[in-house]
Design a protein around this motif. Structure first.
Motif, PDB file in Angstrom:
ATOM      1  N   CYS A  97      -9.148   6.748  -4.066  1.00  0.00           N
ATOM      2  CA  CYS A  97     -10.483   7.231  -4.666  1.00  0.00           C
ATOM      3  C   CYS A  97     -11.137   6.450  -5.802  1.00  0.00           C
ATOM      4  N   HIS A  98     -10.031   5.741  -6.350  1.00  0.00           N
ATOM      5  CA  HIS A  98     -10.445   5.046  -7.702  1.00  0.00           C
ATOM      6  C   HIS A  98     -10.042   3.612  -7.737  1.00  0.00           C
ATOM      7  N   CYS A 108     -13.022  10.838  -9.438  1.00  0.00           N
ATOM      8  CA  CYS A 108     -11.816  10.510  -9.973  1.00  0.00           C
ATOM      9  C   CYS A 108     -11.660   9.267 -10.705  1.00  0.00           C
ATOM     10  N   MET A 158      -9.448  13.172  -5.035  1.00  0.00           N
ATOM     11  CA  MET A 158      -8.195  13.692  -5.158  1.00  0.00           C
ATOM     12  C   MET A 158      -7.157  12.453  -5.637  1.00  0.00           C
ATOM     13  N   HIS A 159      -7.667  12.325  -6.862  1.00  0.00           N
ATOM     14  CA  HIS A 159      -6.503  11.329  -7.729  1.00  0.00           C
ATOM     15  C   HIS A 159      -5.396  12.230  -8.028  1.00  0.00           C
ATOM     16  N   SER A 199      -2.257  10.807  -6.229  1.00  0.00           N
ATOM     17  CA  SER A 199      -1.470   9.566  -6.778  1.00  0.00           C
ATOM     18  C   SER A 199      -0.928   9.669  -8.196  1.00  0.00           C
ATOM     19  N   LEU A 200      -1.395  10.758  -8.726  1.00  0.00           N
ATOM     20  CA  LEU A 200      -0.781  11.267 -10.265  1.00  0.00           C
ATOM     21  C   LEU A 200       0.594  11.835  -9.997  1.00  0.00           C
ATOM     22  N   ILE A 241      -8.354  16.285 -14.452  1.00  0.00           N
ATOM     23  CA  ILE A 241      -7.356  16.910 -13.429  1.00  0.00           C
ATOM     24  C   ILE A 241      -7.666  18.321 -13.123  1.00  0.00           C
TER      25      ILE A 241
END
Ligand SMILES: Nc1nc2c(ncn2[C@@H]2O[C@H](COP(=O)(O)OP(=O)(O)OP(=O)(O)O)[C@@H](O)[C@H]2O)c(=O)[nH]1
Ligand SMILES: [Mg+2]
Ligand SMILES: [Zn+2]
Lengths: 250, 115
Positions: free
Chosen positions: A113-114, A149, B1-2, B5-6, B39
Motif C-alpha cells: 500500500c506504499h 500508509c 495495512m502497512h 509489512s512492518l 501505526i
C-alpha cells in the motif's frame, strides 16, 4: 503449554529451576531504521545530482497524475522533469506521463500500500536509464493512492506534498493527521468543483495548519488552471534553490 | 495495512536475533509504538497474530506494546504538553489550537525473551 511458567514447550525443561532457560535480550532498534538509512542515502544521491525530489501523497483519485500532466505542460520548456509512478497494479499512470514526453518509470508494488526507500532507489536507477533520465531537475514520486500508509515511509524526498480533492470533503486532515504532520506542502485539488460540494477550503487548510503550523498551503484546479501559478512558482523556487546552493541540501 | 509489512520486517529481525543467540523459541516481544508513528496498534497486533501462527520460532509469543509519550508545544505561549494519549485538541494553558508535535514517531523493538 507448560502450566508452571507458561513456556510453550514443556519438553524443553523441568521445573526444579527458576526459569534460567529463558533469556531477555535488550535490542532497542527501530524498525524504521533500515528504511530511514536508505532514504537518507537516496536524499544524498539526489543532492549530489542536483535533483529536487518530491513525494506526492493522497487518497486514490485525488488528481495527482492529472496535476503532473498539467505541470509538465507548463514547465517542460523551463526545467527537466522526471517521474516515478507508484501503483499497486498497471502501467496506466506511467503511460499518461510518457505521453507528455518526459522520462518516467512505473513501480508496481504488487499489493503493498506504499512505496519505500528501497523501491525508490531501484526506481531511480531505472529512471536514469530512460531517455533524458540523466538530466533531471525535478523528480516527482507519485506514491500509491492511500492517505495512511505512505506517510510512514521516508523515500528520501526533499519535500512531501499531500493532496486532498474537493469531492473528498474537508475532514481529511482531522481523520488522517499523520499525512499532514509529515508533509511540507498541502494542496487542495479540483477547486473547479467547489460550487457542487460542501467543501470549505478555509476549514481544510485551518485543520491542517492546526496539526502542522509550518505547512505551506495552496488550492488549485488542474483542469481550469486556477491557482496553478502558485504551485508552479513553488516548484520553480525549489529547483532554483537547489541550483543556487550548488547542489547542497535544500 | 502497512503494519503487515512492518511485522514481516520485525520477524526477519527476530529470526536473526534467535540465530545469533542460539534461541529456538521466542517467548515475548516488547515493542514501543509511538502515538505519532502512523501505526495502528490493533492492526500491528493482528499482523503479529496472523504471521506468528505460521512461524515455528514465534508461534505463541506474547506481544507487549509500550506507548511512549509525544510532546506538543504551543506556538502561542510555548507551553509543552507531554502525553502518550491522543493529540490534545488545544493548549491547556492558553487555548491556542496550533501545537507542534515532537517525538513519538518511532517503532522500536525494545526487548525479546527467548529460550
Ligand atoms: N473536475 C476536476 N477533475 C479532476 C481534476 N484533476 C483530476 N481530475 C479527475 O479526477 C480523476 C482522477 O484523477 P487522477 O489524476 O488519475 O488521480 P490520481 O490521484 O493520480 O489517482 P491514483 O493514481 O489512482 O491514486 C480523473 O477522472 C481526473 O480527470 C480537476 O482539477 N478538476
Ligand atoms: Mg495517479
Ligand atoms: Zn498555549
Amino acid at each position: 503449554m507448560c502450566d508452571t511458567c507458561g513456556c510453550p514447550n514443556p519438553s524443553h525443561h523441568t521445573h526444579d529451576h527458576d526459569h534460567t532457560h529463558s533469556r531477555t535480550i535488550d535490542v532497542h532498534t527501530s524498525l524504521f531504521a533500515a528504511n530511514d538509512a536508505l532514504a537518507k542515502a537516496n536524499r544524498e544521491h539526489f543532492d549530489d545530482s542536483g535533483i529536487v525530489a518530491l513525494n506526492l501523497i493522497s487518497s486514490p483519485g485525488s488528481g495527482k497524475t492529472t496535476l503532473l500532466e498539467h505541470t509538465i505542460d507548463a514547465l517542460k520548456n523551463k526545467i527537466s522533469i522526471g517521474v516515478i509512478e507508484g501503483d499497486i497494479e498497471t502501467e496506466k499512470d506511467a503511460e499518461r506521463i510518457r505521453a507528455k514526453g518526459v522520462p518516467v518509470i512505473q513501480l508496481t508494488t504488487g499489493g503493498a500500500c506504499h512505496l519505500d526507500a528501497t523501491m525508490t532507489h531501484k526506481g531511480f536507477h531505472r529512471l536514469e536509464k530512460e531517455d533524458g533520465g540523466k538530466s533531471i531537475d525535478l523528480l516527482f514520486i507519485e506514491n500509491v493512492g492511500n492517505l495512511v500508509c505512505p506517510s510512514t515511509f521516508d523515500l528520501g524526498e526533499h519535500e512531501r506534498v499531500v493532496l486532498v480533492s474537493v469531492p473528498e470533503g474537508p475532514d481529511k486532515p482531522a481523520k488522517y493527521p499523520k499525512a499532514f504532520i509529515s508533509s511540507q506542502t498541502f494542496v487542495v485539488t479540483k477547486t473547479d468543483l467547489l460550487p457542487y460540494f460542501d467543501f470549505s477550503v478555509a476549514e481544510a487548510t485551518g485543520d491542517a495548519l492546526h496539526l502542522n503550523p509550518r505547512l505551506r498551503t495552496m488550492d488549485l484546479s488542474s483542469t481550469t488552471g486556477e491557482g496553478m501559478d502558485i504551485w508552479l512558482n513553488y516548484l520553480l523556487e525549489l529547483v532554483d534553490k537547489m541550483k543556487k546552493n550548488g547542489n547542497r541540501k535544500l | 495495512m502497512h503494519e503487515i509489512s512492518l511485522v514481516q520486517g520485525l520477524f526477519h529481525q527476530l529470526e536473526k536475533l534467535a540465530r545469533e543467540n542460539n534461541g529456538d523459541k521466542i517467548i515475548s516481544v516488547t515493542m514501543e509504538i509511538g502515538p505519532l508513528s502512523g501505526i495502528v496498534i490493533d492492526s500491528f497486533r493482528f499482523g503479529f497474530d496472523v504471521l506468528s501462527a505460521d512461524n515455528d520460532l514465534i508461534r505463541g509469543a506474547e506481544l507487549i506494546i509500550e506507548v511512549p509519550p509525544a510532546t506538543y508545544t504551543c506556538v502561542q505561549c510555548g507551553h509543552k504538553e507531554t502525553t502518550s494519549d491522543s493529540r490534545p485538541d488545544k493548549c491547556i494553558k492558553c487555548g491556542d489550537l496550533f501545537l507542534i508535535p515532537t517525538g513519538g514517531e518511532d517503532l522500536i523493538l525494545n526487548r525479546i525473551e527467548m529460550e
